[in-house]
Write a protein that holds these residues in place. Structure first.
Motif, PDB file in Angstrom:
ATOM      1  N   UNK A  95       0.831  -1.209   0.000  1.00 20.21           N
ATOM      2  CA  UNK A  95       0.000   0.000   0.000  1.00 20.21           C
ATOM      3  C   UNK A  95       0.861   1.252   0.000  1.00 20.21           C
ATOM      4  N   UNK A  96       1.931   1.265   0.798  1.00 18.25           N
ATOM      5  CA  UNK A  96       2.812   2.432   0.840  1.00 18.25           C
ATOM      6  C   UNK A  96       3.506   2.649  -0.500  1.00 18.25           C
ATOM      7  N   UNK A  97       3.849   1.565  -1.194  1.00 17.28           N
ATOM      8  CA  UNK A  97       4.478   1.693  -2.517  1.00 17.28           C
ATOM      9  C   UNK A  97       3.498   2.289  -3.516  1.00 17.28           C
ATOM     10  N   UNK A  98       2.252   1.829  -3.491  1.00 18.04           N
ATOM     11  CA  UNK A  98       1.253   2.354  -4.425  1.00 18.04           C
ATOM     12  C   UNK A  98       1.039   3.851  -4.209  1.00 18.04           C
ATOM     13  N   UNK A  99       0.845   4.244  -2.947  1.00 15.07           N
ATOM     14  CA  UNK A  99       0.623   5.672  -2.658  1.00 15.07           C
ATOM     15  C   UNK A  99       1.875   6.475  -2.963  1.00 15.07           C
ATOM     16  N   UNK A 100       3.035   5.987  -2.517  1.00 12.77           N
ATOM     17  CA  UNK A 100       4.279   6.726  -2.703  1.00 12.77           C
ATOM     18  C   UNK A 100       4.655   6.890  -4.156  1.00 12.77           C
ATOM     19  N   UNK A 101       4.482   5.852  -4.962  1.00 18.18           N
ATOM     20  CA  UNK A 101       4.807   5.943  -6.390  1.00 18.18           C
ATOM     21  C   UNK A 101       3.866   6.929  -7.080  1.00 18.18           C
ATOM     22  N   UNK A 102       2.596   6.884  -6.728  1.00 25.73           N
ATOM     23  CA  UNK A 102       1.626   7.799  -7.339  1.00 25.73           C
ATOM     24  C   UNK A 102       1.978   9.251  -7.031  1.00 25.73           C
ATOM     25  N   UNK A 103       2.189   9.537  -5.756  1.00 26.18           N
ATOM     26  CA  UNK A 103       2.494  10.913  -5.355  1.00 26.18           C
ATOM     27  C   UNK A 103       3.856  11.347  -5.894  1.00 26.18           C
ATOM     28  N   UNK A 104       4.870  10.502  -5.735  1.00 22.63           N
ATOM     29  CA  UNK A 104       6.212  10.864  -6.175  1.00 22.63           C
ATOM     30  C   UNK A 104       6.326  11.031  -7.674  1.00 22.63           C
ATOM     31  N   UNK A 105       5.629  10.186  -8.443  1.00 22.95           N
ATOM     32  CA  UNK A 105       5.695  10.282  -9.901  1.00 22.95           C
ATOM     33  C   UNK A 105       5.069  11.575 -10.393  1.00 22.95           C
ATOM     34  N   UNK A 106       3.920  11.934  -9.851  1.00 23.65           N
ATOM     35  CA  UNK A 106       3.260  13.177 -10.269  1.00 23.65           C
ATOM     36  C   UNK A 106       4.096  14.388  -9.868  1.00 23.65           C
TER      37      UNK A 106
END
Length: 286
Positions: A95-106
């Motif tokens: 879950x942390x990877x999904x949220x972190x990748x989404x926020x960090x990529x944008x």
């Protein structure tokens, strides 16, 4: 088109070049096998009272690791506890990877005001100690496996977000990304197919460290009595055995040893992958 670092060889090839990663992976596979086979070797409820209380390890061949103060099989508790610990740690980290990748990529790709807003939100989460945030979330909800995994995921994603943002800020000006824009690729395609694969190496390394941290967080919660009452866990066993630590120290030592082995294995795997995939990535490990 993407010039992905380390994609010329498989992850398995990278693992074979690192003895530390191989040892860590071997220990984790053994723990996973123990968790999956727990119901085969220990049928029934691991919380059932099956023998005389406080049997020391080796005193009865039927219970090689002894029994606790209620006569429960310690070996069964450790085997079933592996299920809860690994499930919570992996689910929470995912879950942390999904949220972190989404926020960090944008934030990393677009930058500007949107990136600044996302990073300020990330910093707000980082100002709160992770374990304290997990305790608050679990206290608000019921201490179930799903809630604990959710709490760990919410508290851990800022590390991933900052890592991915740094990678995207570096890669968004790379030649292969410029070529993709020139060919009319959509933003979604550039992010998912061009940039993200090149950020996988540091993401894999950091994820292995976060899983180890998640296991420690889950054990800490269980030790404080904030665990799923229907699922045995290593931290819960340590908490239950602390009252007999002077007379039956094995009740805390054995599940504690299991935690140490798994956390050490994940750290060895992370260090090995760090060296095998790209030595320069060491600075990204939190």
């Amino acid at each position: 088109m993407s010039m992905t670092t380390g994609h010329s060889e498989s992850l398995w090839a990278a693992l074979r070049r690192s003895p530390a990663a191989l040892i860590g992976a071997g220990v984790l596979l053994a723990m996973l096998a123990m968790a999956l086979s727990a119901s085969y070797f220990f049928p029934g409820d691991p919380s059932d009272m099956v023998a005389e209380p406080l049997l020391w390890p080796g005193a009865d061949p039927a219970y090689p690791l002894g029994t606790d103060s209620l006569g429960r099989n310690v070996a069964a508790g450790i085997a079933y506890g592996a299920r809860a610990s690994l499930l919570i740690a992996v689910s929470g980290t995912l879950l942390s990877v999904i949220i972190g990748v989404f926020v960090g990529a944008i934030a990393g790709y677009h930058g500007g005001r949107l990136g600044d807003v996302l990073m300020r939100i990330t910093e707000v989460f980082q100002t709160v100690p992770s374990f304290l945030l997990v305790i608050v979330i679990v206290a608000i909800g019921n201490p179930t496996v799903n809630i604990i995994a959710l709490a760990i995921g919410i508290s851990s994603w800022p590390t991933i977000a900052r890592l991915i943002r740094a990678e995207f800020r570096t890669l968004r000006e790379a030649d292969f990304v410029t070529a993709a824009r020139a060919q009319g690729f959509s933003t979604r395609t550039i992010i998912l197919d061009e940039i993200l694969p090149n950020a996988l190496a540091p993401l894999i390394v950091t994820t292995s460290i976060l899983v180890a941290s998640a296991i420690l967080i889950e054990a800490g919660l269980a030790f404080l009595g904030m665990s799923d009452p229907n699922r045995p866990s290593w931290g819960g066993m340590i908490g239950a055995g602390r009252e007999q630590i002077a007379s039956a120290w094995y009740l805390t030592a054995l599940p504690g040893l299991a935690i140490i082995l798994v956390v050490l294995a994940f750290n060895m795997l992370g260090d090995g992958l760090n060296d095998a995939l790209n030595p320069r990535l060491r600075r990204y490990i939190p």
